[in-house]
Each structure stands twice: as structure tokens, then as C-alpha cells.
Motif scaffolding. Structure first.
Motif, PDB file in Angstrom:
ATOM      1  N   LYS A 134       1.307   7.073  -6.458  1.00 22.90           N
ATOM      2  CA  LYS A 134       0.613   6.360  -7.535  1.00 22.90           C
ATOM      3  C   LYS A 134       1.558   5.884  -8.631  1.00 22.90           C
ATOM      4  O   LYS A 134       1.187   5.037  -9.448  1.00 22.90           O
ATOM      5  CB  LYS A 134      -0.477   7.245  -8.130  1.00 22.90           C
ATOM      6  CG  LYS A 134      -1.605   7.556  -7.150  1.00 22.90           C
ATOM      7  CD  LYS A 134      -2.674   8.414  -7.790  1.00 22.90           C
ATOM      8  CE  LYS A 134      -3.800   8.702  -6.800  1.00 22.90           C
ATOM      9  NZ  LYS A 134      -4.865   9.540  -7.390  1.00 22.90           N
TER      10      LYS A 134
ATOM     11  N   TYR B  56       1.430   0.540  -5.449  1.00 28.89           N
ATOM     12  CA  TYR B  56       0.175   1.262  -5.264  1.00 28.89           C
ATOM     13  C   TYR B  56      -0.987   0.552  -5.956  1.00 28.89           C
ATOM     14  O   TYR B  56      -2.072   0.397  -5.370  1.00 28.89           O
ATOM     15  CB  TYR B  56       0.290   2.695  -5.787  1.00 28.89           C
ATOM     16  CG  TYR B  56      -1.006   3.464  -5.661  1.00 28.89           C
ATOM     17  CD1 TYR B  56      -1.386   4.020  -4.446  1.00 28.89           C
ATOM     18  CD2 TYR B  56      -1.862   3.613  -6.748  1.00 28.89           C
ATOM     19  CE1 TYR B  56      -2.580   4.706  -4.311  1.00 28.89           C
ATOM     20  CE2 TYR B  56      -3.061   4.297  -6.622  1.00 28.89           C
ATOM     21  CZ  TYR B  56      -3.407   4.840  -5.410  1.00 28.89           C
ATOM     22  OH  TYR B  56      -4.603   5.507  -5.282  1.00 28.89           O
ATOM     23  N   GLN B  57      -0.784   0.094  -7.187  1.00 32.16           N
ATOM     24  CA  GLN B  57      -1.870  -0.478  -7.972  1.00 32.16           C
ATOM     25  C   GLN B  57      -2.382  -1.794  -7.411  1.00 32.16           C
ATOM     26  O   GLN B  57      -3.545  -2.147  -7.600  1.00 32.16           O
ATOM     27  CB  GLN B  57      -1.425  -0.671  -9.429  1.00 32.16           C
ATOM     28  CG  GLN B  57      -1.157   0.626 -10.166  1.00 32.16           C
ATOM     29  CD  GLN B  57      -2.408   1.496 -10.251  1.00 32.16           C
ATOM     30  OE1 GLN B  57      -3.518   1.002 -10.396  1.00 32.16           O
ATOM     31  NE2 GLN B  57      -2.228   2.801 -10.147  1.00 32.16           N
TER      32      GLN B  57
ATOM     33  N   LYS C 282      -3.450   1.151  -2.703  1.00 33.77           N
ATOM     34  CA  LYS C 282      -4.660   1.874  -3.091  1.00 33.77           C
ATOM     35  C   LYS C 282      -5.906   1.232  -2.499  1.00 33.77           C
ATOM     36  O   LYS C 282      -6.972   1.844  -2.477  1.00 33.77           O
ATOM     37  CB  LYS C 282      -4.779   1.993  -4.605  1.00 33.77           C
ATOM     38  CG  LYS C 282      -5.269   0.765  -5.333  1.00 33.77           C
ATOM     39  CD  LYS C 282      -5.493   1.101  -6.802  1.00 33.77           C
ATOM     40  CE  LYS C 282      -6.023  -0.073  -7.585  1.00 33.77           C
ATOM     41  NZ  LYS C 282      -6.265   0.278  -9.007  1.00 33.77           N
TER      42      LYS C 282
END
Length: 201
Positions: free
Chosen positions: A118, A123-124, A128
Motif C-alpha cells: 500500500k 497500489y492506489q 488495489k
């Protein structure tokens, strides 16, 4: 822009627009400027469609937004489970008729290990949204036949940046390489380019 890889599209957008600041910019990608074969790259690498099936990912361009949905299967030839995946991104700007490197870029020497961390930038805006993350944690990009599934999501193509005078023409060169357990590079490397314009709003 009807079909393409959600993975690389989102990566390119984040690299260009993720810096926080006071000036608002909009990124406009060329209609045919996504997932283009790399120009004059050493080793004659293959384009992105040699790594994943791009026909099952839909991306809708709505001006300043991009909607993504679908899935993609890994089809990378000669890569085996356990191979180490290295990724590098270099942003170039068109200046006086030629592409010049900028100070901006990113890389990972062990992408499979930290693709779901994260604290990592991807990831963002990418990992995710992978719905079968438990499976892909072990299969990554080095397992032919693995299917990466995405929940539908939408991203903005605008951002406030603290870097002045970013208006101009850019391309992002993404290189993906696989190395076996002896750290010998696999014969098929992946390289693709994204080209477009950054405009001050």
C-alpha cells in the motif's frame, strides 16, 4: 480507444499527474499513442501485447476521465513462475524536435514482491483494483495463463502539480524484463510507449 491494458495505462497516467501542487494540468493521450511499440530501443523488445492479452480490457476515454473494466491473461513467452520481474519507467519531453529525458522516472527491481504494498505508488491507481489479489500475489506477471481481474473503476486525468511549465509533448517509455533464478535475462523483454500532451487548465 476501445481496448488496451489497464495495467500500463494507469501506470502512465499516475507517473505524469501524481505530483501535488498548485497548477492544474490535464493529460491528453494521442488517439493512437497508447501501447505503441518502443522506438529505437536496444535489444528490439516486444510490445505489450506479447505479455498480456489486451482484448479483454475495456478503457473508455471521456475527456478528463478514464473508465476501466475487464481482465487480462498473461501470455508472456518463455517466462516462468519464480522469475524476477523488473520494471522501469522513463518520461521524455519533446524539445526542439527530439525526445529528451526528464528527471522523472520510477523503477522496481522486484515488482512481484511489492506490487500490493500500500505504500507503493502503483497500489492506489492499479493493484488495489485487482479483485483476485490473493491469486495474483503468487502468480504475478511471470505465470503464463494467470488471469488478472479488475473491478470497474474510473480515474481523473487532471491534477494539481507543483512543477511549473509542464505544458508540452511527452512520452513515457515502460520497460519490463524477466530474469531467471540465476539472474539471467529472459529473451523476450517488453517495451511500450505512451505519447500525448500535458496542458495547463
Amino acid at each position: 480507444m476501445d481496448k488496451m491494458s489497464a495495467t500500463l495505462r494507469i501506470l502512465v497516467l499516475q507517473v505524469i499527474i501524481s505530483w501535488a501542487g498548485a497548477t492544474e494540468y490535464q493529460l491528453i493521450l494521442d488517439e493512437d499513442g497508447h501501447l505503441a511499440p518502443c522506438e529505437h530501443h536496444p535489444g528490439n523488445p516486444s510490445n505489450f501485447d506479447a505479455m498480456v492479452d489486451m482484448t479483454t480490457v475495456n478503457v473508455t476515454n471521456s475527456g478528463n476521465k478514464m473508465a476501466v473494466e475487464g481482465q487480462q491473461s498473461v501470455i508472456w513467452k518463455d517466462v516462468q513462475p519464480g522469475d524476477n520481474i523488473k520494471i522501469s519507467v522513463q518520461i521524455l519531453r519533446m524539445e526542439k524536435g527530439s525526445w529528451q529525458k526528464t528527471m522523472f522516472g520510477t523503477s522496481s527491481n522486484n515488482f512481484c514482491k511489492n506490487m500490493f504494498d500500500k505504500n507503493q505508488m502503483w497500489y492506489q491507481f492499479w493493484t488495489k483494483y485487482i479483485t483476485n489479489s490473493d491469486e495474483i500475489k503468487s502468480k504475478c506477471l511471470n505465470t503464463p495463463g494467470a488471469v488478472i481481474k479488475y473491478q470497474p473503476y474510473e480515474i481523473e486525468l487532471r491534477a494539481n502539480l507543483n512543477v511549473p511549465n509542464l505544458d508540452g509533448r511527452y512520452k513515457v517509455v515502460l520497460l519490463i524484463e524477466a530474469f531467471d533464478k540465476r539472474n539471467v535475462k529472459r529473451p523476450v523483454s517488453i517495451c511500450t510507449e505512451f505519447r500525448g500532451n500535458a496542458l495547463k487548465v
